[in-house]
Design a protein around this motif. Structure first.
Motif, PDB file in Angstrom:
ATOM      1  N   LEU A 168     -13.240  30.358  -3.627  1.00 33.07           N
ATOM      2  CA  LEU A 168     -12.219  30.522  -2.709  1.00 33.07           C
ATOM      3  C   LEU A 168     -12.549  29.536  -1.708  1.00 33.07           C
ATOM      4  N   ALA A 169     -11.434  29.424  -0.717  1.00 30.70           N
ATOM      5  CA  ALA A 169     -11.458  28.463   0.421  1.00 30.70           C
ATOM      6  C   ALA A 169     -12.480  28.807   1.462  1.00 30.70           C
ATOM      7  N   ARG A 170     -12.376  30.064   1.926  1.00 29.67           N
ATOM      8  CA  ARG A 170     -13.381  30.937   2.741  1.00 29.67           C
ATOM      9  C   ARG A 170     -14.780  30.941   2.100  1.00 29.67           C
ATOM     10  N   ASP A 171     -15.042  30.949   0.745  1.00 27.65           N
ATOM     11  CA  ASP A 171     -16.176  31.019   0.388  1.00 27.65           C
ATOM     12  C   ASP A 171     -17.111  29.736   0.507  1.00 27.65           C
ATOM     13  N   MET A 172     -16.064  28.694   0.749  1.00 25.09           N
ATOM     14  CA  MET A 172     -16.797  27.172   1.116  1.00 25.09           C
ATOM     15  C   MET A 172     -16.878  26.912   2.546  1.00 25.09           C
ATOM     16  N   GLY A 173     -16.422  27.934   3.315  1.00 24.98           N
ATOM     17  CA  GLY A 173     -16.436  27.670   4.729  1.00 24.98           C
ATOM     18  C   GLY A 173     -15.366  27.063   5.105  1.00 24.98           C
ATOM     19  N   HIS A 174     -14.120  27.248   4.805  1.00 26.20           N
ATOM     20  CA  HIS A 174     -12.843  26.761   5.054  1.00 26.20           C
ATOM     21  C   HIS A 174     -11.616  27.439   5.189  1.00 26.20           C
ATOM     22  N   LEU A 175     -11.120  27.563   6.496  1.00 26.79           N
ATOM     23  CA  LEU A 175      -9.894  28.646   6.606  1.00 26.79           C
ATOM     24  C   LEU A 175      -8.517  27.762   6.194  1.00 26.79           C
ATOM     25  N   PRO A 176      -7.849  28.509   5.113  1.00 31.84           N
ATOM     26  CA  PRO A 176      -6.817  27.871   4.561  1.00 31.84           C
ATOM     27  C   PRO A 176      -5.648  27.647   5.694  1.00 31.84           C
ATOM     28  N   CYS A 203     -12.143  25.212 -10.155  1.00 38.73           N
ATOM     29  CA  CYS A 203     -13.328  26.163 -10.218  1.00 38.73           C
ATOM     30  C   CYS A 203     -12.603  27.276  -9.677  1.00 38.73           C
ATOM     31  N   ASP A 204     -13.522  28.580  -9.500  1.00 39.00           N
ATOM     32  CA  ASP A 204     -12.793  29.626  -8.912  1.00 39.00           C
ATOM     33  C   ASP A 204     -13.405  29.909  -7.675  1.00 39.00           C
TER      34      ASP A 204
END
Length: 304
Positions: free
Chosen positions: A239-247, A236-237
């Protein structure tokens, strides 16, 4: 203080049942050095007999059976679980509550008011449990204040709010509130040892940095290696931060954050099935090792 990692995976576990990504497919074929992982949860105790469960994943039955220290010891029906602290109301952290419905007494659940609302409306687990063992809800502070749990008097819990998103089913999914997600410092009163547990971190706020600096062990968000990892995997498109996770990678990623934490043992938890760090021979895993960061796995035990 004793810490047991019951599950170290993100939602869906590893391998995920319907996923054919690079990691999942190679694990099924036995072509990669790695370990399977169930969905994230830990248990903490000061005496190796009475335990606080952090989150209750859909995999909880398997996790508990694999952990003899928490098995029933007294009477026909019993459990070493004395209380449950919920970090958020995500399905992969709360569905396991339904598996605990046979309890002979109400479940002692500590969570924020926002999590309680979600679990009474959009995903009404609390209401469902009223027909079985029931729930005694205890509100957790959001400002770092401490509380204790009567049956585990040697542990103190400091909880604070984290920036994140409520689950997709939540009535306030697009209207974030304090308490949608929390971090917890667990302090053993007798020894002074401290653990910080935060499996979902979208942003390193000042109070998060302070918490990281004062503890002896970290179990923190290891969901994604890259910001666009899901897109790179062809899933899917988002982003990590959009899902609440810092890469982990990047100039402001978790590796850079943890470089400023010198005294603590550092573990990543809540690892998504797409994350290359699951491959123990990968360059990404070697980069973590060089930075003094470990990757949690199911069954990991930490003594503090």
């Amino acid at each position: 203080m004793k810490v047991r990692v019951l599950g170290a995976g993100a939602g869906g576990g590893f391998p995920q049942w319907n996923c054919n990504c690079h990691n999942c497919s190679r694990l099924r074929r036995g072509e990669v050095k790695t370990r399977s992982r169930t969905q994230s949860s830990i248990a903490v105790s000061s005496d190796n007999e009475n335990w606080v469960l952090f989150n209750a994943s859909p995999d909880i039955r398997t996790q508990l059976e694999a952990f003899p220290a928490i098995h029933p010891r007294h009477g026909i029906r019993d459990s070493g679980i004395k209380a449950i602290i919920l970090i958020d109301s995500q399905i992969d952290h709360t569905t396991g509550l339904l598996m605990l419905r046979e309890s002979t007494r109400p479940l002692e659940i500590y969570c924020s008011e926002m999590v309680k609302q979600d679990l009474s409306t959009g995903f009404p687990v609390f209401k469902m449990l009223e027909h079985y063992c029931g729930v005694n809800h205890h509100a957790t502070p959001l400002d770092g204040s401490a509380f204790t749990i009567p049956e585990i008097p040697d542990l103190k819990f400091h909880t604070h709010s984290l920036k994140s998103k409520a689950p997709p089913y939540s009535p306030h999914r697009h209207d974030p509130h304090e308490g949608d997600n929390i971090g917890v410092i667990v302090e053993q009163i007798s020894s002074g040892k401290k653990l910080y547990y935060a499996p979902g971190l979208g942003e390193i706020e000042p109070h998060v940095s302070e918490a990281m600096r004062q503890v002896d062990c970290l179990l923190v968000d290891g969901t994604f290696w890259q910001e666009d990892e899901m897109g790179r995997a062809g899933i899917c498109d988002k982003l990590a931060r959009d899902m609440g996770h810092l890469p982990q990678s990047g100039p402001d990623g978790m590796i850079e954050v943890l470089k400023n934490v010198s005294r603590a043992r550092k573990f990543l938890i809540h690892i998504n099935n797409t994350n290359p760090i699951l491959d123990e021979d990968s360059p990404e895993r070697k980069a973590l090792t060089a930075a003094g960061i470990d990757v949690a796995h199911d069954g990991l035990e930490i003594d503090l």
